[in-house]
Design a protein around this motif. Structure first.
Motif, PDB file in Angstrom:
ATOM      1  N   MET A  51      -9.057  30.772  37.403  1.00  0.00           N
ATOM      2  CA  MET A  51      -9.799  29.441  37.025  1.00  0.00           C
ATOM      3  C   MET A  51     -11.248  29.687  37.274  1.00  0.00           C
ATOM      4  O   MET A  51     -12.007  29.529  36.271  1.00  0.00           O
ATOM      5  N   HIS A  52     -11.715  30.155  38.130  1.00  0.00           N
ATOM      6  CA  HIS A  52     -13.187  30.574  38.515  1.00  0.00           C
ATOM      7  C   HIS A  52     -13.582  31.515  37.282  1.00  0.00           C
ATOM      8  O   HIS A  52     -14.747  31.339  36.956  1.00  0.00           O
ATOM      9  N   VAL A  53     -12.758  32.539  37.082  1.00  0.00           N
ATOM     10  CA  VAL A  53     -13.240  33.385  35.949  1.00  0.00           C
ATOM     11  C   VAL A  53     -13.239  32.877  34.686  1.00  0.00           C
ATOM     12  O   VAL A  53     -14.292  33.107  33.798  1.00  0.00           O
ATOM     13  N   ALA A  54     -12.189  32.207  34.663  1.00  0.00           N
ATOM     14  CA  ALA A  54     -11.918  31.517  33.105  1.00  0.00           C
ATOM     15  C   ALA A  54     -13.225  30.802  33.003  1.00  0.00           C
ATOM     16  O   ALA A  54     -13.592  30.263  31.674  1.00  0.00           O
ATOM     17  N   ASN A  55     -13.820  30.005  33.846  1.00  0.00           N
ATOM     18  CA  ASN A  55     -14.882  29.244  33.866  1.00  0.00           C
ATOM     19  C   ASN A  55     -16.109  29.773  33.630  1.00  0.00           C
ATOM     20  O   ASN A  55     -17.003  29.233  33.470  1.00  0.00           O
ATOM     21  N   GLY A  56     -16.045  31.174  33.436  1.00  0.00           N
ATOM     22  CA  GLY A  56     -17.321  31.863  33.292  1.00  0.00           C
ATOM     23  C   GLY A  56     -18.098  32.808  34.493  1.00  0.00           C
ATOM     24  O   GLY A  56     -19.149  33.246  34.053  1.00  0.00           O
ATOM     25  N   MET A  57     -17.149  32.627  35.416  1.00  0.00           N
ATOM     26  CA  MET A  57     -17.978  33.314  36.804  1.00  0.00           C
ATOM     27  C   MET A  57     -17.963  34.908  36.379  1.00  0.00           C
ATOM     28  O   MET A  57     -17.132  35.700  37.204  1.00  0.00           O
ATOM     29  N   TYR A  58     -18.681  35.539  35.671  1.00  0.00           N
ATOM     30  CA  TYR A  58     -18.752  37.066  35.726  1.00  0.00           C
ATOM     31  C   TYR A  58     -19.816  37.596  35.113  1.00  0.00           C
ATOM     32  O   TYR A  58     -20.855  36.722  34.587  1.00  0.00           O
ATOM     33  N   GLY A  59     -20.215  38.957  35.378  1.00  0.00           N
ATOM     34  CA  GLY A  59     -21.537  39.588  34.915  1.00  0.00           C
ATOM     35  C   GLY A  59     -21.468  40.945  35.367  1.00  0.00           C
ATOM     36  O   GLY A  59     -20.263  41.430  35.626  1.00  0.00           O
ATOM     37  N   GLN A 102     -17.933  39.746  26.843  1.00  0.00           N
ATOM     38  CA  GLN A 102     -16.753  38.937  26.232  1.00  0.00           C
ATOM     39  C   GLN A 102     -16.049  38.151  27.343  1.00  0.00           C
ATOM     40  O   GLN A 102     -16.022  38.467  28.330  1.00  0.00           O
ATOM     41  N   GLY A 103     -15.356  37.033  26.688  1.00  0.00           N
ATOM     42  CA  GLY A 103     -14.910  36.289  27.869  1.00  0.00           C
ATOM     43  C   GLY A 103     -13.816  35.395  26.978  1.00  0.00           C
ATOM     44  O   GLY A 103     -14.186  35.127  25.841  1.00  0.00           O
ATOM     45  N   ASP A 104     -12.434  35.073  27.564  1.00  0.00           N
ATOM     46  CA  ASP A 104     -11.664  34.001  26.812  1.00  0.00           C
ATOM     47  C   ASP A 104     -11.761  32.820  27.589  1.00  0.00           C
ATOM     48  O   ASP A 104     -11.945  32.625  28.908  1.00  0.00           O
ATOM     49  N   PHE A 105     -11.669  31.754  26.824  1.00  0.00           N
ATOM     50  CA  PHE A 105     -11.718  30.309  27.477  1.00  0.00           C
ATOM     51  C   PHE A 105     -10.705  29.415  26.940  1.00  0.00           C
ATOM     52  O   PHE A 105     -10.006  29.641  25.596  1.00  0.00           O
ATOM     53  N   TYR A 106     -10.214  28.677  27.752  1.00  0.00           N
ATOM     54  CA  TYR A 106      -8.936  27.762  27.459  1.00  0.00           C
ATOM     55  C   TYR A 106      -9.183  26.352  27.667  1.00  0.00           C
ATOM     56  O   TYR A 106      -9.821  25.840  28.742  1.00  0.00           O
ATOM     57  N   THR A 107      -9.271  25.514  26.367  1.00  0.00           N
ATOM     58  CA  THR A 107      -9.569  23.892  26.470  1.00  0.00           C
ATOM     59  C   THR A 107      -8.342  23.374  25.946  1.00  0.00           C
ATOM     60  O   THR A 107      -7.518  23.857  25.340  1.00  0.00           O
ATOM     61  N   SER A 108      -8.089  22.075  26.449  1.00  0.00           N
ATOM     62  CA  SER A 108      -7.249  21.288  25.965  1.00  0.00           C
ATOM     63  C   SER A 108      -7.038  21.005  24.507  1.00  0.00           C
ATOM     64  O   SER A 108      -6.112  20.886  23.687  1.00  0.00           O
ATOM     65  N   GLY A 119     -19.479  44.242  28.818  1.00  0.00           N
ATOM     66  CA  GLY A 119     -18.606  43.960  29.774  1.00  0.00           C
ATOM     67  C   GLY A 119     -17.349  42.956  29.236  1.00  0.00           C
ATOM     68  O   GLY A 119     -17.514  42.239  28.008  1.00  0.00           O
ATOM     69  N   ASN A 120     -16.404  43.048  29.992  1.00  0.00           N
ATOM     70  CA  ASN A 120     -15.253  41.719  29.313  1.00  0.00           C
ATOM     71  C   ASN A 120     -14.834  41.300  30.747  1.00  0.00           C
ATOM     72  O   ASN A 120     -14.320  41.941  31.562  1.00  0.00           O
ATOM     73  N   GLY A 121     -15.305  40.001  30.778  1.00  0.00           N
ATOM     74  CA  GLY A 121     -14.801  39.184  32.054  1.00  0.00           C
ATOM     75  C   GLY A 121     -13.304  38.894  32.187  1.00  0.00           C
ATOM     76  O   GLY A 121     -12.926  38.227  33.162  1.00  0.00           O
ATOM     77  N   GLY A 122     -12.755  38.753  30.416  1.00  0.00           N
ATOM     78  CA  GLY A 122     -11.332  38.371  30.672  1.00  0.00           C
ATOM     79  C   GLY A 122     -11.338  36.844  30.836  1.00  0.00           C
ATOM     80  O   GLY A 122     -12.565  36.180  30.217  1.00  0.00           O
ATOM     81  N   PRO A 123     -10.385  36.128  31.758  1.00  0.00           N
ATOM     82  CA  PRO A 123      -9.645  36.671  32.653  1.00  0.00           C
ATOM     83  C   PRO A 123      -8.588  37.513  32.189  1.00  0.00           C
ATOM     84  O   PRO A 123      -7.803  38.077  32.789  1.00  0.00           O
ATOM     85  N   ILE A 149     -11.615  50.545  23.593  1.00  0.00           N
ATOM     86  CA  ILE A 149     -10.921  49.609  24.391  1.00  0.00           C
ATOM     87  C   ILE A 149     -11.737  49.024  25.716  1.00  0.00           C
ATOM     88  O   ILE A 149     -11.834  49.981  26.380  1.00  0.00           O
ATOM     89  N   VAL A 150     -11.914  47.869  25.903  1.00  0.00           N
ATOM     90  CA  VAL A 150     -12.366  47.584  27.379  1.00  0.00           C
ATOM     91  C   VAL A 150     -11.657  46.405  28.023  1.00  0.00           C
ATOM     92  O   VAL A 150     -11.248  45.413  27.744  1.00  0.00           O
ATOM     93  N   PRO A 151     -11.132  46.884  29.148  1.00  0.00           N
ATOM     94  CA  PRO A 151      -9.834  45.996  29.806  1.00  0.00           C
ATOM     95  C   PRO A 151     -10.728  44.763  30.425  1.00  0.00           C
ATOM     96  O   PRO A 151     -11.908  44.835  30.621  1.00  0.00           O
ATOM     97  N   ALA A 152     -10.017  43.827  30.706  1.00  0.00           N
ATOM     98  CA  ALA A 152     -10.356  42.665  31.541  1.00  0.00           C
ATOM     99  C   ALA A 152     -10.802  43.046  32.835  1.00  0.00           C
ATOM    100  O   ALA A 152     -10.170  44.095  33.590  1.00  0.00           O
ATOM    101  N   GLY A 153     -12.122  42.682  33.381  1.00  0.00           N
ATOM    102  CA  GLY A 153     -12.577  43.090  34.326  1.00  0.00           C
ATOM    103  C   GLY A 153     -13.000  44.740  34.271  1.00  0.00           C
ATOM    104  O   GLY A 153     -13.140  45.373  35.526  1.00  0.00           O
ATOM    105  N   GLY A 154     -13.504  45.110  33.295  1.00  0.00           N
ATOM    106  CA  GLY A 154     -14.058  46.486  32.937  1.00  0.00           C
ATOM    107  C   GLY A 154     -15.266  46.459  32.073  1.00  0.00           C
ATOM    108  O   GLY A 154     -15.555  45.296  31.487  1.00  0.00           O
ATOM    109  N   SER A 155     -15.460  47.441  31.660  1.00  0.00           N
ATOM    110  CA  SER A 155     -16.816  47.734  30.896  1.00  0.00           C
ATOM    111  C   SER A 155     -16.942  48.982  30.105  1.00  0.00           C
ATOM    112  O   SER A 155     -16.028  49.906  30.297  1.00  0.00           O
ATOM    113  N   THR A 156     -17.820  48.976  29.161  1.00  0.00           N
ATOM    114  CA  THR A 156     -18.106  50.380  28.285  1.00  0.00           C
ATOM    115  C   THR A 156     -19.469  50.496  28.220  1.00  0.00           C
ATOM    116  O   THR A 156     -20.335  49.255  27.991  1.00  0.00           O
ATOM    117  N   ILE A 157     -20.055  51.550  28.116  1.00  0.00           N
ATOM    118  CA  ILE A 157     -21.553  51.674  27.611  1.00  0.00           C
ATOM    119  C   ILE A 157     -21.409  52.449  26.102  1.00  0.00           C
ATOM    120  O   ILE A 157     -20.580  53.447  26.099  1.00  0.00           O
TER     121      ILE A 157
END
Ligand SMILES: [Cu+2]
Length: 507
Positions: free
Chosen positions: A176-184, A205-211, A263-267, A300-308
């Protein structure tokens, strides 16, 4: 749904348990054991001097490091919980490292000793911490940095490994903390530095989950069930839909070489990062420090991963950054732009930019529409103050909102110009069928439409599936199409939509 309260309860317990630990250890006279080691603190003879890290907000990147020796770098990062825009008209309570999503970009050099200060704003409701993938040590710093609202934690680490690393919050419930945007991202430059380039950008990149569904207006709460099911409502670059579109597009010039720290924050999602119309000359796969691939189309950039990635710009135009899982790009927001100015190079490219121009104008219409809506909204406030007769303005607002729905949901078939495709998708521009019967159009959007119909004397026999939008959006999009491209009609109200919905439920 049914397990949600129990889960919340359990996680709540866990969080409140964790909460007490660091407060107690912070009161203890000594620092926590994680920062005591001789490699991290004190007497490393190689460490010379001290400086404060320059932190930047995406898409900016701090300047390259010119130092030839390691030093002590002080990083000051504040966690805040802030309501910000997720998409036009859509707000979300983001949890952030530094006030924005993604968090601040941190740039250091291999061998540096980092003294990390994590502050948690007194306005926060939750405790937070930080796990930097660049850290060699338990939890990547998480245990030593657990910080209650209104507190500050400090820990130190030696940057042993160069590379581009993700950092994120690791406080329960972590997802949930990551889904709310806590990455860099934190870049640890290799000793010898990276090859010089003309421009560097920070995209994450990041994915978000809203009602609410995609585009549903208002402040949207986090949706635990969607997150567990890995069904994001939004997939975005740099924290919001259109963050890199229109006036916010990345800018460069023909002849320049650009480097993107991606970067890809996922979650949850894995990204298929692609730039439409470009080929990556170099890819530092998975954010490692070796440019180990050349001439790559999609990486391909995994969740919690990066590329240059690095590429040279040979021709001008608008290049579209996407997650090539395309419904994410065109229906959930994972789309950005790089605008390249300069002279044409007809030897490289003839200029028939069908894809780029088409996508570009579509997305720009969205960004333009947002500005117009903001100005109409403020005009409406003024109009209400001066004159209660606001009918005209409110119709215009409905049209702007409707244009957004159209550009998200309808344009793919009926085309951005409303002209449709001969024999396949009927035109909405100057459509006698559309203008003849308002309730029939409402019904078509609620229930779908199939079977033979005649529009402007031409026969169509296709299938329009029911569109997944709410009554408000139906009213707005119909107001838009009934007043665009040569059509003139009344505004369609949400009550009219509700009536038709009620009638068709009885049939
Ligand atoms: Cu957190």
């Amino acid at each position: 749904m049914k397990t949600y309260p129990i889960e919340t309860f359990v996680l709540g317990l866990l969080a409140s348990f964790l909460w007490f630990l660091p407060i107690h250890s912070a009161e203890a006279p000594a620092e926590s054991s994680a920062v005591k080691g001789p490699s991290a603190k004190g007497t490393d003879p190689q460490i010379q001097g001290e400086e404060r890290a320059i932190l930047t907000t995406a898409p900016e990147v701090p300047p390259p490091i010119t130092r030839k020796t390691p030093t002590k770098v002080i990083v000051d990062l504040e966690v805040t919980e802030v309501v910000k825009k997720l998409a036009d008209g859509v707000e979300y309570l983001f949890w952030t490292f530094g006030g924005e999503v993604p968090g601040k970009f941190i740039r250091i050099r291999e061998g540096d000793l980092v003294e990390f200060h994590l502050k948690n704003s007194p306005n926060s409701k939750m405790p937070h911490n930080i796990d930097l993938h660049a850290v060699t040590g338990p939890g990547g710093g998480a245990a030593s940095s657990f910080t209650a609202p209104g507190h500050e934690s400090q820990f130190s680490f030696k940057a042993l490994n160069p590379g581009l690393y993700v950092y994120h919050c690791a406080t329960a419930p972590v997802g949930m903390h990551v889904a709310n945007g806590m990455y860099g991202l934190i870049l640890v430059e290799p000793k010898e530095g990276l090859p010089p380039v003309d421009r560097e950008f920070y995209v994450m990149q990041g994915d978000f989950y809203t009602s609410g569904k995609f585009g549903e207006e208002g402040l949207q709460p986090f949706d635990q069930e969607r997150a567990v099911d890995e069904r994001p409502t939004y997939v975005v670059f740099n924290g919001s839909v259109n963050s890199l579109v229109g006036d916010n597009a990345l800018q460069a010039k023909v002849g320049e070489t650009v480097r993107v720290y991606f970067g890809n924050g996922g979650p949850n999602l894995v990204s298929s990062f692609h730039v439409i119309g470009e080929i990556f000359d170099h890819v530092y796969q998975e954010g490692g420090i070796v440019a180990n691939q050349r001439q790559v189309q999609t990486t391909i950039v995994p969740a919690g991963g990066s590329t240059i990635v690095e590429f040279k710009l040979e021709v001008p135009g608008t290049f579209i950054l996407v997650d090539h899982s395309l419904f994410r790009a065109f229906n959930k927001g994972a789309l950005g732009m790089l605008k390249v100015s300069g002279p044409e190079n007809l030897l490289v490219y003839s200029g028939k930019e069908v894809d780029a121009v088409y996508l570009g104008s579509q997305a720009e219409a969205g960004a333009g529409s947002e500005k117009k809506l903001a100005s109409l909204q403020s005009q409406m406030k003024e109009a209400i103050a001066a004159d209660p007769k606001i009918a005209g303005l409110s119709k215009e607002m409905q049209m702007e909102k409707g244009r957004r729905v159209y550009m998200q949901t309808c344009f793919a078939c009926h085309q951005p110009t409303g002209m449709g495709l001969p024999g396949v998708f009927p035109p909405l521009a100057k459509s006698d069928y559309l203008m003849a019967d308002r309730d029939r159009s409402i019904r078509a959007l609620i229930k779908g439409l199939s079977g033979p119909i005649t529009v402007n004397g031409k026969n169509f026999s296709g299938v329009m599936p029911p569109v997944a939008i709410n009554d408000d959006q139906i009213a707005n999009v119909l107001t838009y199409i009934r007043n665009s491209w040569g059509n003139t009609g009344d505004a369609v109200t949400i009550d009219q939509v509700r009536q038709v919905r009620a009638q068709s439920a009885h049939q």
